[in-house]
Design an enzyme around this catalytic site. Structure first.
Site, PDB file in Angstrom:
ATOM      1  N   SER A 218      40.223  39.189  41.403  1.00 16.01           N
ATOM      2  CA  SER A 218      39.559  37.927  41.105  1.00 16.01           C
ATOM      3  C   SER A 218      39.346  37.130  42.398  1.00 16.01           C
ATOM      4  CB  SER A 218      40.393  37.161  40.079  1.00 16.01           C
ATOM      5  OG  SER A 218      39.678  36.094  39.520  1.00 16.01           O
ATOM      6  N   ASP A 445      33.324  41.836  32.213  1.00 19.28           N
ATOM      7  CA  ASP A 445      34.358  40.935  32.729  1.00 19.28           C
ATOM      8  C   ASP A 445      33.933  39.490  32.446  1.00 19.28           C
ATOM      9  OD1 ASP A 445      35.965  39.272  34.442  1.00 19.28           O
ATOM     10  OD2 ASP A 445      36.418  41.034  35.643  1.00 19.28           O
ATOM     11  N   HIS A 473      39.301  41.135  32.271  1.00 16.37           N
ATOM     12  CA  HIS A 473      39.187  40.678  33.652  1.00 16.37           C
ATOM     13  C   HIS A 473      39.903  41.643  34.597  1.00 16.37           C
ATOM     14  CE1 HIS A 473      38.654  38.125  37.014  1.00 16.37           C
ATOM     15  NE2 HIS A 473      39.861  37.581  37.008  1.00 16.37           N
TER      16      HIS A 473
END
Length: 504
Positions: A218, A445, A473
Protein backbone atom coordinates in the site's frame (compact mmCIF):
# COMPACT_ATOMS: atom_id res chain seq x y z
CA UNK A 1 -3.89 6.45 1.56
CA UNK A 2 -4.77 10.13 1.71
CA UNK A 3 -7.24 11.34 4.30
CA UNK A 4 -7.49 10.07 7.85
CA UNK A 5 -10.83 8.46 7.10
CA UNK A 6 -9.55 6.30 4.26
CA UNK A 7 -6.05 4.97 4.49
CA UNK A 8 -4.02 1.93 3.61
CA UNK A 9 -4.69 -0.12 6.70
CA UNK A 10 -1.75 -2.02 8.14
CA UNK A 11 -3.22 -5.53 8.01
CA UNK A 12 -1.68 -8.63 9.57
CA UNK A 13 -0.44 -10.50 6.55
CA UNK A 14 -0.22 -14.26 6.08
CA UNK A 15 2.36 -15.52 3.62
CA UNK A 16 2.66 -18.90 1.94
CA UNK A 17 5.88 -20.90 2.16
CA UNK A 18 8.81 -19.44 0.25
CA UNK A 19 10.88 -21.27 -2.33
CA UNK A 20 14.62 -21.57 -1.91
CA UNK A 21 17.24 -20.62 -4.48
CA UNK A 22 20.76 -19.27 -4.91
CA UNK A 23 22.49 -16.55 -2.94
CA UNK A 24 22.98 -13.34 -4.89
CA UNK A 25 24.29 -10.76 -2.45
CA UNK A 26 26.17 -11.39 0.74
CA UNK A 27 25.28 -8.34 2.85
CA UNK A 28 27.18 -7.66 6.07
CA UNK A 29 28.95 -4.61 7.46
CA UNK A 30 31.93 -4.91 5.12
CA UNK A 31 29.64 -4.96 2.07
CA UNK A 32 27.65 -2.04 3.44
CA UNK A 33 30.74 0.12 3.66
CA UNK A 34 31.14 0.08 -0.13
CA UNK A 35 27.82 1.87 -0.72
CA UNK A 36 27.83 5.64 -1.25
CA UNK A 37 27.54 7.68 1.94
CA UNK A 38 26.05 11.17 1.44
CA UNK A 39 28.42 13.91 2.54
CA UNK A 40 27.90 15.12 6.08
CA UNK A 41 25.95 12.03 7.14
CA UNK A 42 28.87 9.72 7.90
CA UNK A 43 28.08 9.49 11.62
CA UNK A 44 24.56 8.29 10.86
CA UNK A 45 25.58 5.79 8.19
CA UNK A 46 28.39 4.36 10.29
CA UNK A 47 26.41 3.87 13.50
CA UNK A 48 26.18 0.39 14.99
CA UNK A 49 22.76 -0.15 16.55
CA UNK A 50 22.62 -1.88 19.91
CA UNK A 51 20.24 -4.78 19.28
CA UNK A 52 18.61 -6.07 22.43
CA UNK A 53 16.26 -8.99 23.00
CA UNK A 54 12.68 -7.70 23.11
CA UNK A 55 10.73 -10.91 23.64
CA UNK A 56 9.68 -13.97 21.66
CA UNK A 57 12.93 -14.19 19.70
CA UNK A 58 12.84 -10.62 18.38
CA UNK A 59 15.60 -8.03 18.68
CA UNK A 60 14.95 -4.30 18.89
CA UNK A 61 17.09 -1.21 18.43
CA UNK A 62 16.88 2.50 17.77
CA UNK A 63 18.63 4.08 14.78
CA UNK A 64 19.39 7.80 14.86
CA UNK A 65 18.61 10.05 11.88
CA UNK A 66 18.60 13.84 11.48
CA UNK A 67 15.29 15.60 11.98
CA UNK A 68 16.27 17.85 9.08
CA UNK A 69 18.66 16.39 6.52
CA UNK A 70 19.69 19.93 5.56
CA UNK A 71 21.01 20.36 9.11
CA UNK A 72 22.53 16.99 10.09
CA UNK A 73 24.18 18.47 13.17
CA UNK A 74 20.84 19.64 14.55
CA UNK A 75 18.05 17.74 16.27
CA UNK A 76 17.81 13.97 15.82
CA UNK A 77 14.98 11.44 15.58
CA UNK A 78 15.18 7.90 16.92
CA UNK A 79 13.77 5.35 14.45
CA UNK A 80 12.50 2.25 16.23
CA UNK A 81 13.36 -1.02 14.49
CA UNK A 82 12.73 -4.70 15.12
CA UNK A 83 14.11 -7.83 13.51
CA UNK A 84 13.50 -11.53 13.49
CA UNK A 85 17.03 -12.87 12.86
CA UNK A 86 17.71 -15.20 9.96
CA UNK A 87 17.57 -18.85 10.95
CA UNK A 88 20.71 -19.84 9.02
CA UNK A 89 23.49 -17.30 9.54
CA UNK A 90 25.87 -19.27 7.31
CA UNK A 91 23.54 -18.87 4.32
CA UNK A 92 22.18 -15.44 5.19
CA UNK A 93 21.63 -12.97 2.34
CA UNK A 94 20.89 -9.91 4.45
CA UNK A 95 17.86 -8.02 5.72
CA UNK A 96 14.35 -7.90 4.29
CA UNK A 97 13.08 -4.47 5.27
CA UNK A 98 9.29 -4.15 5.34
CA UNK A 99 6.59 -1.49 5.53
CA UNK A 100 2.89 -2.42 5.96
CA UNK A 101 1.33 0.80 4.70
CA UNK A 102 -0.62 3.75 5.99
CA UNK A 103 1.01 6.19 6.06
CA UNK A 104 0.91 5.74 9.79
CA UNK A 105 1.11 1.96 10.11
CA UNK A 106 3.61 0.60 12.62
CA UNK A 107 6.25 -1.54 10.94
CA UNK A 108 7.47 -2.72 14.33
CA UNK A 109 4.06 -4.11 15.24
CA UNK A 110 3.66 -5.59 11.77
CA UNK A 111 6.83 -7.67 12.08
CA UNK A 112 6.03 -8.62 15.66
CA UNK A 113 2.65 -9.94 14.52
CA UNK A 114 3.49 -11.31 11.07
CA UNK A 115 7.25 -11.87 10.98
CA UNK A 116 6.92 -15.62 11.42
CA UNK A 117 4.31 -15.81 8.66
CA UNK A 118 6.99 -15.20 6.05
CA UNK A 119 8.01 -18.37 4.23
CA UNK A 120 10.68 -20.63 5.66
CA UNK A 121 13.23 -19.94 2.94
CA UNK A 122 12.89 -16.19 3.41
CA UNK A 123 13.17 -16.52 7.18
CA UNK A 124 16.15 -18.83 6.81
CA UNK A 125 18.12 -16.41 4.64
CA UNK A 126 16.89 -12.97 5.70
CA UNK A 127 16.49 -11.04 8.90
CA UNK A 128 12.84 -9.93 8.71
CA UNK A 129 12.99 -6.25 9.69
CA UNK A 130 10.31 -3.68 10.47
CA UNK A 131 10.56 -0.05 11.50
CA UNK A 132 8.27 2.77 12.54
CA UNK A 133 8.80 5.63 10.07
CA UNK A 134 9.41 9.05 11.57
CA UNK A 135 6.20 10.45 13.04
CA UNK A 136 4.70 6.99 13.52
CA UNK A 137 4.09 4.86 16.65
CA UNK A 138 7.38 4.73 18.60
CA UNK A 139 9.48 6.93 16.26
CA UNK A 140 8.74 10.45 17.55
CA UNK A 141 5.02 10.03 16.80
CA UNK A 142 2.83 12.86 15.58
CA UNK A 143 0.15 13.23 18.24
CA UNK A 144 -2.20 16.17 17.88
CA UNK A 145 -5.70 15.13 18.90
CA UNK A 146 -7.28 13.59 21.97
CA UNK A 147 -9.60 10.60 21.79
CA UNK A 148 -12.77 12.73 22.14
CA UNK A 149 -11.50 15.13 19.47
CA UNK A 150 -10.96 12.27 17.03
CA UNK A 151 -14.35 10.76 17.92
CA UNK A 152 -15.96 14.04 16.92
CA UNK A 153 -13.86 14.34 13.76
CA UNK A 154 -14.73 10.86 12.52
CA UNK A 155 -18.43 11.21 13.33
CA UNK A 156 -18.77 14.50 11.43
CA UNK A 157 -20.89 14.27 8.28
CA UNK A 158 -18.52 13.95 5.33
CA UNK A 159 -21.30 14.03 2.76
CA UNK A 160 -22.61 17.52 3.52
CA UNK A 161 -26.05 18.29 2.10
CA UNK A 162 -26.05 22.05 2.71
CA UNK A 163 -23.80 24.94 3.68
CA UNK A 164 -24.39 24.40 7.39
CA UNK A 165 -23.03 20.85 7.21
CA UNK A 166 -20.17 22.01 4.98
CA UNK A 167 -19.22 24.70 7.50
CA UNK A 168 -19.32 22.15 10.34
CA UNK A 169 -16.99 19.88 8.42
CA UNK A 170 -14.65 22.78 7.67
CA UNK A 171 -14.60 23.77 11.35
CA UNK A 172 -13.61 20.25 12.44
CA UNK A 173 -10.92 20.12 9.74
CA UNK A 174 -9.52 23.51 10.75
CA UNK A 175 -9.41 22.39 14.37
CA UNK A 176 -7.55 19.20 13.41
CA UNK A 177 -4.92 21.26 11.57
CA UNK A 178 -4.68 23.81 14.38
CA UNK A 179 -4.16 21.10 16.99
CA UNK A 180 -1.20 19.77 15.01
CA UNK A 181 0.23 23.27 14.53
CA UNK A 182 0.01 23.89 18.27
CA UNK A 183 1.54 20.60 19.39
CA UNK A 184 3.90 19.51 16.58
CA UNK A 185 5.00 22.62 14.68
CA UNK A 186 8.71 21.75 14.76
CA UNK A 187 8.19 18.21 13.49
CA UNK A 188 5.52 18.70 10.80
CA UNK A 189 7.87 19.98 8.06
CA UNK A 190 10.02 16.84 8.38
CA UNK A 191 7.62 13.89 8.18
CA UNK A 192 7.44 13.61 4.40
CA UNK A 193 7.89 10.41 2.42
CA UNK A 194 11.17 11.79 1.04
CA UNK A 195 12.46 12.13 4.62
CA UNK A 196 11.36 8.58 5.41
CA UNK A 197 13.05 7.27 2.25
CA UNK A 198 16.32 8.86 3.33
CA UNK A 199 15.87 7.26 6.75
CA UNK A 200 15.53 3.90 5.00
CA UNK A 201 18.97 4.29 3.46
CA UNK A 202 20.45 5.02 6.88
CA UNK A 203 18.67 1.89 8.13
CA UNK A 204 20.08 -0.13 5.25
CA UNK A 205 23.61 0.88 6.20
CA UNK A 206 22.98 0.37 9.93
CA UNK A 207 21.69 -3.14 9.16
CA UNK A 208 24.94 -3.91 7.35
CA UNK A 209 23.50 -4.30 3.85
CA UNK A 210 25.26 -2.97 0.76
CA UNK A 211 21.94 -2.87 -1.10
CA UNK A 212 18.32 -2.81 -0.01
CA UNK A 213 15.91 -5.75 -0.15
CA UNK A 214 12.41 -4.48 0.61
CA UNK A 215 8.75 -5.43 0.74
CA UNK A 216 6.26 -2.56 0.89
CA UNK A 217 2.46 -2.79 0.89
CA UNK A 218 0.00 0.00 0.00
CA UNK A 219 1.61 3.30 1.07
CA UNK A 220 4.77 1.24 1.53
CA UNK A 221 4.95 1.09 -2.29
CA UNK A 222 5.02 4.88 -2.43
CA UNK A 223 7.81 4.92 0.13
CA UNK A 224 9.72 2.21 -1.74
CA UNK A 225 9.37 4.04 -5.05
CA UNK A 226 10.73 7.23 -3.53
CA UNK A 227 13.63 5.24 -2.11
CA UNK A 228 14.44 3.85 -5.55
CA UNK A 229 14.30 7.36 -7.03
CA UNK A 230 16.66 8.74 -4.39
CA UNK A 231 19.04 5.76 -4.24
CA UNK A 232 18.71 3.69 -7.45
CA UNK A 233 22.22 2.31 -7.11
CA UNK A 234 21.33 0.87 -3.68
CA UNK A 235 18.37 -1.23 -4.89
CA UNK A 236 18.85 -5.00 -4.68
CA UNK A 237 15.21 -6.19 -4.85
CA UNK A 238 12.04 -4.18 -4.18
CA UNK A 239 8.51 -5.61 -4.08
CA UNK A 240 5.81 -2.93 -4.24
CA UNK A 241 2.44 -4.55 -3.52
CA UNK A 242 -0.83 -2.63 -3.85
CA UNK A 243 0.89 0.22 -5.63
CA UNK A 244 0.24 3.96 -5.43
CA UNK A 245 0.67 6.10 -8.55
CA UNK A 246 2.99 9.03 -7.66
CA UNK A 247 1.85 11.16 -10.62
CA UNK A 248 -1.63 11.85 -9.27
CA UNK A 249 -2.69 15.05 -7.52
CA UNK A 250 -3.94 14.86 -3.94
CA UNK A 251 -7.63 15.11 -4.88
CA UNK A 252 -7.42 12.93 -8.00
CA UNK A 253 -5.79 10.26 -5.86
CA UNK A 254 -8.74 10.35 -3.47
CA UNK A 255 -11.29 10.23 -6.28
CA UNK A 256 -9.63 7.19 -7.81
CA UNK A 257 -9.46 5.52 -4.41
CA UNK A 258 -13.17 6.13 -3.93
CA UNK A 259 -13.81 4.46 -7.29
CA UNK A 260 -11.70 1.54 -6.07
CA UNK A 261 -13.95 1.12 -3.03
CA UNK A 262 -16.97 1.13 -5.33
CA UNK A 263 -15.33 -1.69 -7.30
CA UNK A 264 -14.70 -3.58 -4.08
CA UNK A 265 -18.27 -3.06 -2.89
CA UNK A 266 -19.69 -4.41 -6.16
CA UNK A 267 -17.45 -7.48 -5.81
CA UNK A 268 -18.84 -7.93 -2.28
CA UNK A 269 -22.40 -7.56 -3.60
CA UNK A 270 -21.84 -10.15 -6.32
CA UNK A 271 -20.38 -12.54 -3.76
CA UNK A 272 -23.32 -11.92 -1.42
CA UNK A 273 -25.78 -12.96 -4.13
CA UNK A 274 -23.71 -16.07 -4.93
CA UNK A 275 -23.99 -17.28 -1.32
CA UNK A 276 -27.69 -17.95 -1.94
CA UNK A 277 -28.65 -16.37 1.38
CA UNK A 278 -28.09 -12.68 0.66
CA UNK A 279 -30.61 -10.58 2.59
CA UNK A 280 -30.05 -7.39 0.61
CA UNK A 281 -31.27 -8.37 -2.85
CA UNK A 282 -31.32 -11.01 -5.58
CA UNK A 283 -28.85 -9.15 -7.80
CA UNK A 284 -25.69 -7.17 -7.19
CA UNK A 285 -27.45 -4.00 -8.34
CA UNK A 286 -30.23 -4.57 -5.81
CA UNK A 287 -27.69 -5.08 -3.03
CA UNK A 288 -25.99 -1.79 -3.89
CA UNK A 289 -29.32 0.05 -3.98
CA UNK A 290 -30.22 -1.28 -0.54
CA UNK A 291 -26.83 -0.28 0.87
CA UNK A 292 -27.35 3.21 -0.56
CA UNK A 293 -30.76 3.31 1.12
CA UNK A 294 -29.19 2.35 4.44
CA UNK A 295 -26.66 5.17 4.09
CA UNK A 296 -29.38 7.70 3.25
CA UNK A 297 -31.42 6.57 6.27
CA UNK A 298 -28.39 6.77 8.56
CA UNK A 299 -27.59 10.27 7.29
CA UNK A 300 -30.86 11.42 8.84
CA UNK A 301 -31.03 9.08 11.84
CA UNK A 302 -27.77 7.58 13.18
CA UNK A 303 -27.74 3.95 14.27
CA UNK A 304 -27.50 2.95 17.90
CA UNK A 305 -24.66 0.94 19.41
CA UNK A 306 -24.42 -1.36 22.39
CA UNK A 307 -20.68 -0.71 22.48
CA UNK A 308 -20.83 2.80 23.99
CA UNK A 309 -22.80 6.03 23.83
CA UNK A 310 -21.53 7.12 20.42
CA UNK A 311 -24.03 7.57 17.62
CA UNK A 312 -23.15 5.52 14.54
CA UNK A 313 -23.36 8.22 11.90
CA UNK A 314 -23.33 7.76 8.14
CA UNK A 315 -19.61 8.54 8.08
CA UNK A 316 -18.89 5.77 10.58
CA UNK A 317 -21.06 3.33 8.64
CA UNK A 318 -19.15 4.02 5.42
CA UNK A 319 -15.87 3.65 7.30
CA UNK A 320 -16.97 0.30 8.70
CA UNK A 321 -17.98 -0.95 5.25
CA UNK A 322 -14.67 0.22 3.79
CA UNK A 323 -12.70 -1.60 6.48
CA UNK A 324 -14.38 -4.89 5.60
CA UNK A 325 -13.59 -4.46 1.92
CA UNK A 326 -9.83 -4.53 2.59
CA UNK A 327 -9.87 -8.25 3.37
CA UNK A 328 -12.14 -10.72 1.58
CA UNK A 329 -12.29 -12.89 4.71
CA UNK A 330 -14.22 -10.00 6.33
CA UNK A 331 -17.08 -10.21 3.83
CA UNK A 332 -19.19 -12.61 5.98
CA UNK A 333 -18.70 -10.18 8.88
CA UNK A 334 -19.86 -7.32 6.68
CA UNK A 335 -22.98 -9.25 5.65
CA UNK A 336 -23.80 -9.78 9.31
CA UNK A 337 -23.05 -6.15 10.20
CA UNK A 338 -25.27 -4.83 7.42
CA UNK A 339 -28.08 -7.20 8.45
CA UNK A 340 -27.81 -6.01 12.04
CA UNK A 341 -27.95 -2.39 10.88
CA UNK A 342 -30.80 -2.85 8.39
CA UNK A 343 -33.10 -5.00 10.53
CA UNK A 344 -32.41 -3.70 14.02
CA UNK A 345 -30.96 -0.21 13.44
CA UNK A 346 -27.99 -1.55 15.39
CA UNK A 347 -24.61 -0.25 14.21
CA UNK A 348 -22.45 -2.01 16.79
CA UNK A 349 -20.64 -4.29 14.35
CA UNK A 350 -20.12 -1.50 11.83
CA UNK A 351 -18.74 0.68 14.61
CA UNK A 352 -16.34 -2.09 15.62
CA UNK A 353 -15.09 -2.25 12.03
CA UNK A 354 -14.74 1.54 11.85
CA UNK A 355 -12.78 1.59 15.11
CA UNK A 356 -10.46 -1.09 13.80
CA UNK A 357 -9.90 0.99 10.66
CA UNK A 358 -8.54 3.94 12.63
CA UNK A 359 -7.00 2.00 15.54
CA UNK A 360 -9.36 3.27 18.23
CA UNK A 361 -8.86 1.32 21.43
CA UNK A 362 -11.49 0.04 23.86
CA UNK A 363 -10.66 2.82 26.33
CA UNK A 364 -11.41 5.52 23.75
CA UNK A 365 -7.82 6.39 22.98
CA UNK A 366 -6.24 6.11 19.53
CA UNK A 367 -2.86 5.09 18.22
CA UNK A 368 -0.85 7.74 16.38
CA UNK A 369 -2.04 6.38 13.04
CA UNK A 370 -4.64 9.05 12.23
CA UNK A 371 -2.51 12.05 13.17
CA UNK A 372 0.55 10.64 11.41
CA UNK A 373 -1.46 9.72 8.33
CA UNK A 374 -2.77 13.24 7.94
CA UNK A 375 0.58 14.88 8.68
CA UNK A 376 2.47 12.80 6.11
CA UNK A 377 -0.18 13.09 3.42
CA UNK A 378 -0.62 16.83 3.85
CA UNK A 379 3.10 17.56 3.48
CA UNK A 380 3.66 15.16 0.59
CA UNK A 381 1.47 16.85 -2.04
CA UNK A 382 -0.08 20.28 -2.58
CA UNK A 383 -3.73 20.65 -1.63
CA UNK A 384 -6.43 22.97 -3.01
CA UNK A 385 -6.06 26.37 -1.39
CA UNK A 386 -9.64 26.94 -0.23
CA UNK A 387 -12.89 25.25 0.72
CA UNK A 388 -14.72 26.13 -2.50
CA UNK A 389 -12.07 24.56 -4.74
CA UNK A 390 -11.93 21.49 -2.54
CA UNK A 391 -15.71 21.21 -2.71
CA UNK A 392 -15.56 20.95 -6.50
CA UNK A 393 -13.37 17.85 -6.13
CA UNK A 394 -15.95 16.36 -3.75
CA UNK A 395 -18.73 16.95 -6.29
CA UNK A 396 -16.63 15.25 -8.94
CA UNK A 397 -16.02 12.35 -6.56
CA UNK A 398 -19.74 11.93 -5.84
CA UNK A 399 -20.49 11.57 -9.53
CA UNK A 400 -17.68 9.04 -10.03
CA UNK A 401 -18.28 7.06 -6.82
CA UNK A 402 -21.68 7.83 -5.28
CA UNK A 403 -21.33 5.80 -2.09
CA UNK A 404 -17.68 6.52 -1.24
CA UNK A 405 -16.65 9.62 -3.19
CA UNK A 406 -17.69 12.40 -0.79
CA UNK A 407 -16.45 10.53 2.29
CA UNK A 408 -13.02 9.79 0.87
CA UNK A 409 -12.42 13.25 -0.56
CA UNK A 410 -13.81 15.30 2.34
CA UNK A 411 -11.72 13.16 4.71
CA UNK A 412 -8.61 14.98 3.46
CA UNK A 413 -9.97 18.49 4.08
CA UNK A 414 -7.60 19.27 7.00
CA UNK A 415 -4.80 19.48 4.41
CA UNK A 416 -6.37 22.68 3.04
CA UNK A 417 -5.70 24.31 6.42
CA UNK A 418 -2.43 22.52 7.19
CA UNK A 419 0.35 24.71 8.64
CA UNK A 420 3.00 23.21 6.33
CA UNK A 421 2.37 23.34 2.59
CA UNK A 422 4.58 21.91 -0.14
CA UNK A 423 5.11 23.31 -3.64
CA UNK A 424 6.50 20.02 -4.94
CA UNK A 425 4.15 18.85 -7.68
CA UNK A 426 3.47 15.15 -8.33
CA UNK A 427 5.67 13.67 -11.03
CA UNK A 428 6.59 10.26 -12.44
CA UNK A 429 9.15 8.16 -10.60
CA UNK A 430 11.58 6.43 -12.95
CA UNK A 431 14.39 5.29 -10.61
CA UNK A 432 16.73 5.21 -13.60
CA UNK A 433 19.59 2.79 -13.05
CA UNK A 434 17.84 0.68 -10.41
CA UNK A 435 17.79 -3.11 -10.55
CA UNK A 436 14.46 -4.72 -11.56
CA UNK A 437 11.58 -3.68 -9.28
CA UNK A 438 8.47 -5.87 -9.01
CA UNK A 439 5.14 -4.03 -8.80
CA UNK A 440 2.13 -6.15 -7.78
CA UNK A 441 -1.43 -5.09 -8.53
CA UNK A 442 -4.72 -6.74 -7.53
CA UNK A 443 -7.44 -6.26 -10.14
CA UNK A 444 -10.25 -5.57 -7.63
CA UNK A 445 -8.17 -3.92 -4.91
CA UNK A 446 -10.47 -1.41 -3.16
CA UNK A 447 -7.83 0.85 -1.60
CA UNK A 448 -5.15 0.99 -4.30
CA UNK A 449 -6.84 0.53 -7.69
CA UNK A 450 -5.16 -1.80 -10.17
CA UNK A 451 -4.51 1.04 -12.62
CA UNK A 452 -2.11 2.53 -10.08
CA UNK A 453 0.08 -0.58 -10.25
CA UNK A 454 0.02 -0.39 -14.03
CA UNK A 455 1.00 3.26 -13.88
CA UNK A 456 3.88 2.78 -11.43
CA UNK A 457 5.27 -0.24 -13.30
CA UNK A 458 5.24 1.79 -16.53
CA UNK A 459 6.97 4.77 -14.93
CA UNK A 460 9.79 2.80 -13.33
CA UNK A 461 12.62 2.28 -15.80
CA UNK A 462 13.08 -1.26 -14.46
CA UNK A 463 9.48 -1.91 -13.40
CA UNK A 464 7.99 -5.40 -13.75
CA UNK A 465 4.22 -5.81 -13.37
CA UNK A 466 2.85 -8.88 -11.59
CA UNK A 467 -0.96 -9.10 -11.55
CA UNK A 468 -3.30 -10.90 -9.16
CA UNK A 469 -6.79 -11.50 -10.55
CA UNK A 470 -8.46 -11.36 -7.16
CA UNK A 471 -10.12 -9.28 -4.44
CA UNK A 472 -8.93 -7.46 -1.35
CA UNK A 473 -6.07 -5.10 -0.62
CA UNK A 474 -2.61 -6.29 -1.75
CA UNK A 475 -1.83 -9.71 -3.21
CA UNK A 476 1.38 -11.32 -1.95
CA UNK A 477 -0.09 -11.55 1.50
CA UNK A 478 -3.16 -13.56 0.53
CA UNK A 479 -1.44 -16.92 0.12
CA UNK A 480 -1.91 -17.29 -3.64
CA UNK A 481 0.74 -19.84 -4.62
CA UNK A 482 1.55 -18.24 -7.97
CA UNK A 483 2.10 -14.78 -6.44
CA UNK A 484 4.01 -16.15 -3.47
CA UNK A 485 6.36 -18.31 -5.52
CA UNK A 486 7.16 -15.58 -8.06
CA UNK A 487 7.76 -12.98 -5.35
CA UNK A 488 9.86 -15.14 -3.05
CA UNK A 489 12.01 -16.35 -5.91
CA UNK A 490 12.68 -12.75 -6.90
CA UNK A 491 13.52 -11.66 -3.34
CA UNK A 492 16.03 -14.50 -2.98
CA UNK A 493 17.61 -14.52 -6.44
CA UNK A 494 16.81 -10.98 -7.72
CA UNK A 495 15.42 -12.62 -10.89
CA UNK A 496 11.97 -11.04 -11.49
CA UNK A 497 8.97 -12.83 -12.99
CA UNK A 498 8.15 -12.12 -16.62
CA UNK A 499 6.64 -8.67 -17.02
CA UNK A 500 2.86 -8.94 -17.38
CA UNK A 501 2.50 -12.25 -15.54
CA UNK A 502 -1.04 -12.78 -14.20
CA UNK A 503 -1.89 -15.08 -11.30
CA UNK A 504 -5.39 -16.37 -10.52
Amino acid sequence: MRGAKFIGVAVVLVLAAATGCNDNDSGGAEAASSARVPAGLESFYNQKPSWKNCGDGFKCATVQVPLDYAEPNGAKVGISAIKLPAQDKSDRIGSLLTNPGGPGGSGVEFVRQAGRAFGNDLRRRFDIVGFDPRGVASSAPVRCNTGPQLDRFFATDTSPDDQRETNALAAESKQFAQNCKTKMSAELPHVSTVDAARDMDVLRAALGDRKLTYYGASYGTYLGAFYAEEFPENVRALVLDGAVDPTMSSTDLLIEQAKGFETGLRAFAEDCVKTGSCRFGDTADAVLVNISSLLAKTDKTPLKSSKDSRKVTESLVVMGIARALYVKEYWPVLRQALTQASQNSDGTMLLNLADEMVERKHDGTYSSQTDANMAINCVDKPSPTNLATYGKAAIKAQKAAPRFGPFVVWGGLPCVYWPVQTKQQPKPITAKGAAPIVVIGTIRDPATPYKWAQGLADQLSSGVLLTFDGDGHTAYLQGNHCITEATNDYLITTDPPKDGTTCR
